[in-house]
Design a protein around this motif. Structure first.
Motif, PDB file in Angstrom:
ATOM      1  N   GLN A  46       0.837  -1.198   0.000  1.00 36.64           N
ATOM      2  CA  GLN A  46       0.000   0.000   0.000  1.00 36.64           C
ATOM      3  C   GLN A  46       0.874   1.251   0.000  1.00 36.64           C
ATOM      4  OE1 GLN A  46      -3.389  -0.038   2.537  1.00 36.64           O
ATOM      5  NE2 GLN A  46      -3.689   2.162   2.440  1.00 36.64           N
ATOM      6  N   ALA A  58      -7.396   5.395   1.443  1.00 36.63           N
ATOM      7  CA  ALA A  58      -8.011   5.585   2.758  1.00 36.63           C
ATOM      8  C   ALA A  58      -8.174   4.289   3.548  1.00 36.63           C
ATOM      9  CB  ALA A  58      -9.362   6.271   2.602  1.00 36.63           C
ATOM     10  N   GLU A  59      -8.460   3.196   2.884  1.00 36.30           N
ATOM     11  CA  GLU A  59      -8.680   1.916   3.564  1.00 36.30           C
ATOM     12  C   GLU A  59      -7.464   1.012   3.383  1.00 36.30           C
ATOM     13  OE1 GLU A  59     -11.454   0.971   5.359  1.00 36.30           O
ATOM     14  OE2 GLU A  59     -12.085   3.052   5.113  1.00 36.30           O
ATOM     15  N   PRO A  60      -7.152   0.179   4.378  1.00 33.60           N
ATOM     16  CA  PRO A  60      -6.027  -0.747   4.210  1.00 33.60           C
ATOM     17  C   PRO A  60      -6.328  -1.784   3.117  1.00 33.60           C
ATOM     18  CG  PRO A  60      -6.988  -0.940   6.429  1.00 33.60           C
ATOM     19  CD  PRO A  60      -7.768   0.095   5.690  1.00 33.60           C
ATOM     20  N   ARG A  62      -6.583  -5.323   1.424  1.00 35.99           N
ATOM     21  CA  ARG A  62      -6.976  -6.638   1.955  1.00 35.99           C
ATOM     22  C   ARG A  62      -6.422  -7.734   1.051  1.00 35.99           C
ATOM     23  NH1 ARG A  62      -8.148  -4.755   6.620  1.00 35.99           N
ATOM     24  NH2 ARG A  62     -10.007  -3.491   6.778  1.00 35.99           N
ATOM     25  N   THR A  77      -8.965   6.496  -7.129  1.00 41.12           N
ATOM     26  CA  THR A  77      -8.350   7.348  -6.112  1.00 41.12           C
ATOM     27  C   THR A  77      -7.609   8.513  -6.762  1.00 41.12           C
ATOM     28  OG1 THR A  77      -8.139   5.459  -4.611  1.00 41.12           O
ATOM     29  CG2 THR A  77      -6.800   7.384  -4.119  1.00 41.12           C
TER      30      THR A  77
END
Length: 86
Positions: A46, A58-60, A62, A77
């Motif tokens: 990331q 914004a989100e980790p 997965r 993004t």
């Protein structure tokens, strides 16, 4: 703004290099988990993606995210960047 093809090429190269995989193994439907990424790899990947493309995700990431989903996430993004945390 970069095209999806440009992003896909760079993400494919980054994943192949970082996870020591063949470029040919990275298909649109393969997940990061299937490529051998563990939780530590996901954090580092990331950071590499954010630095490479000059974005903030914004989100980790997965492990179940596919290559195609990752390319789309980066593309979206870049088009609509979220505000970084203060």
């Amino acid at each position: 703004m970069h095209s999806r093809l440009y992003i896909a090429f760079h993400v494919q190269w980054i994943l192949a290099s970082f996870l020591e995989q063949s470029l040919h193994r990275i298909r649109p439907d393969i997940t990061l988990d299937e490529l051998g990424a563990d939780s530590f790899d996901l954090v580092e990947l990331q950071a590499i993606m954010e630095e490479t493309f000059g974005i903030f995700i914004a989100e980790p990431l997965r492990a179940y995210v596919t290559f195609a989903e990752l390319v789309e996430l980066i593309y979206k993004t870049m088009a609509n960047p979220p505000a970084p945390p203060h």
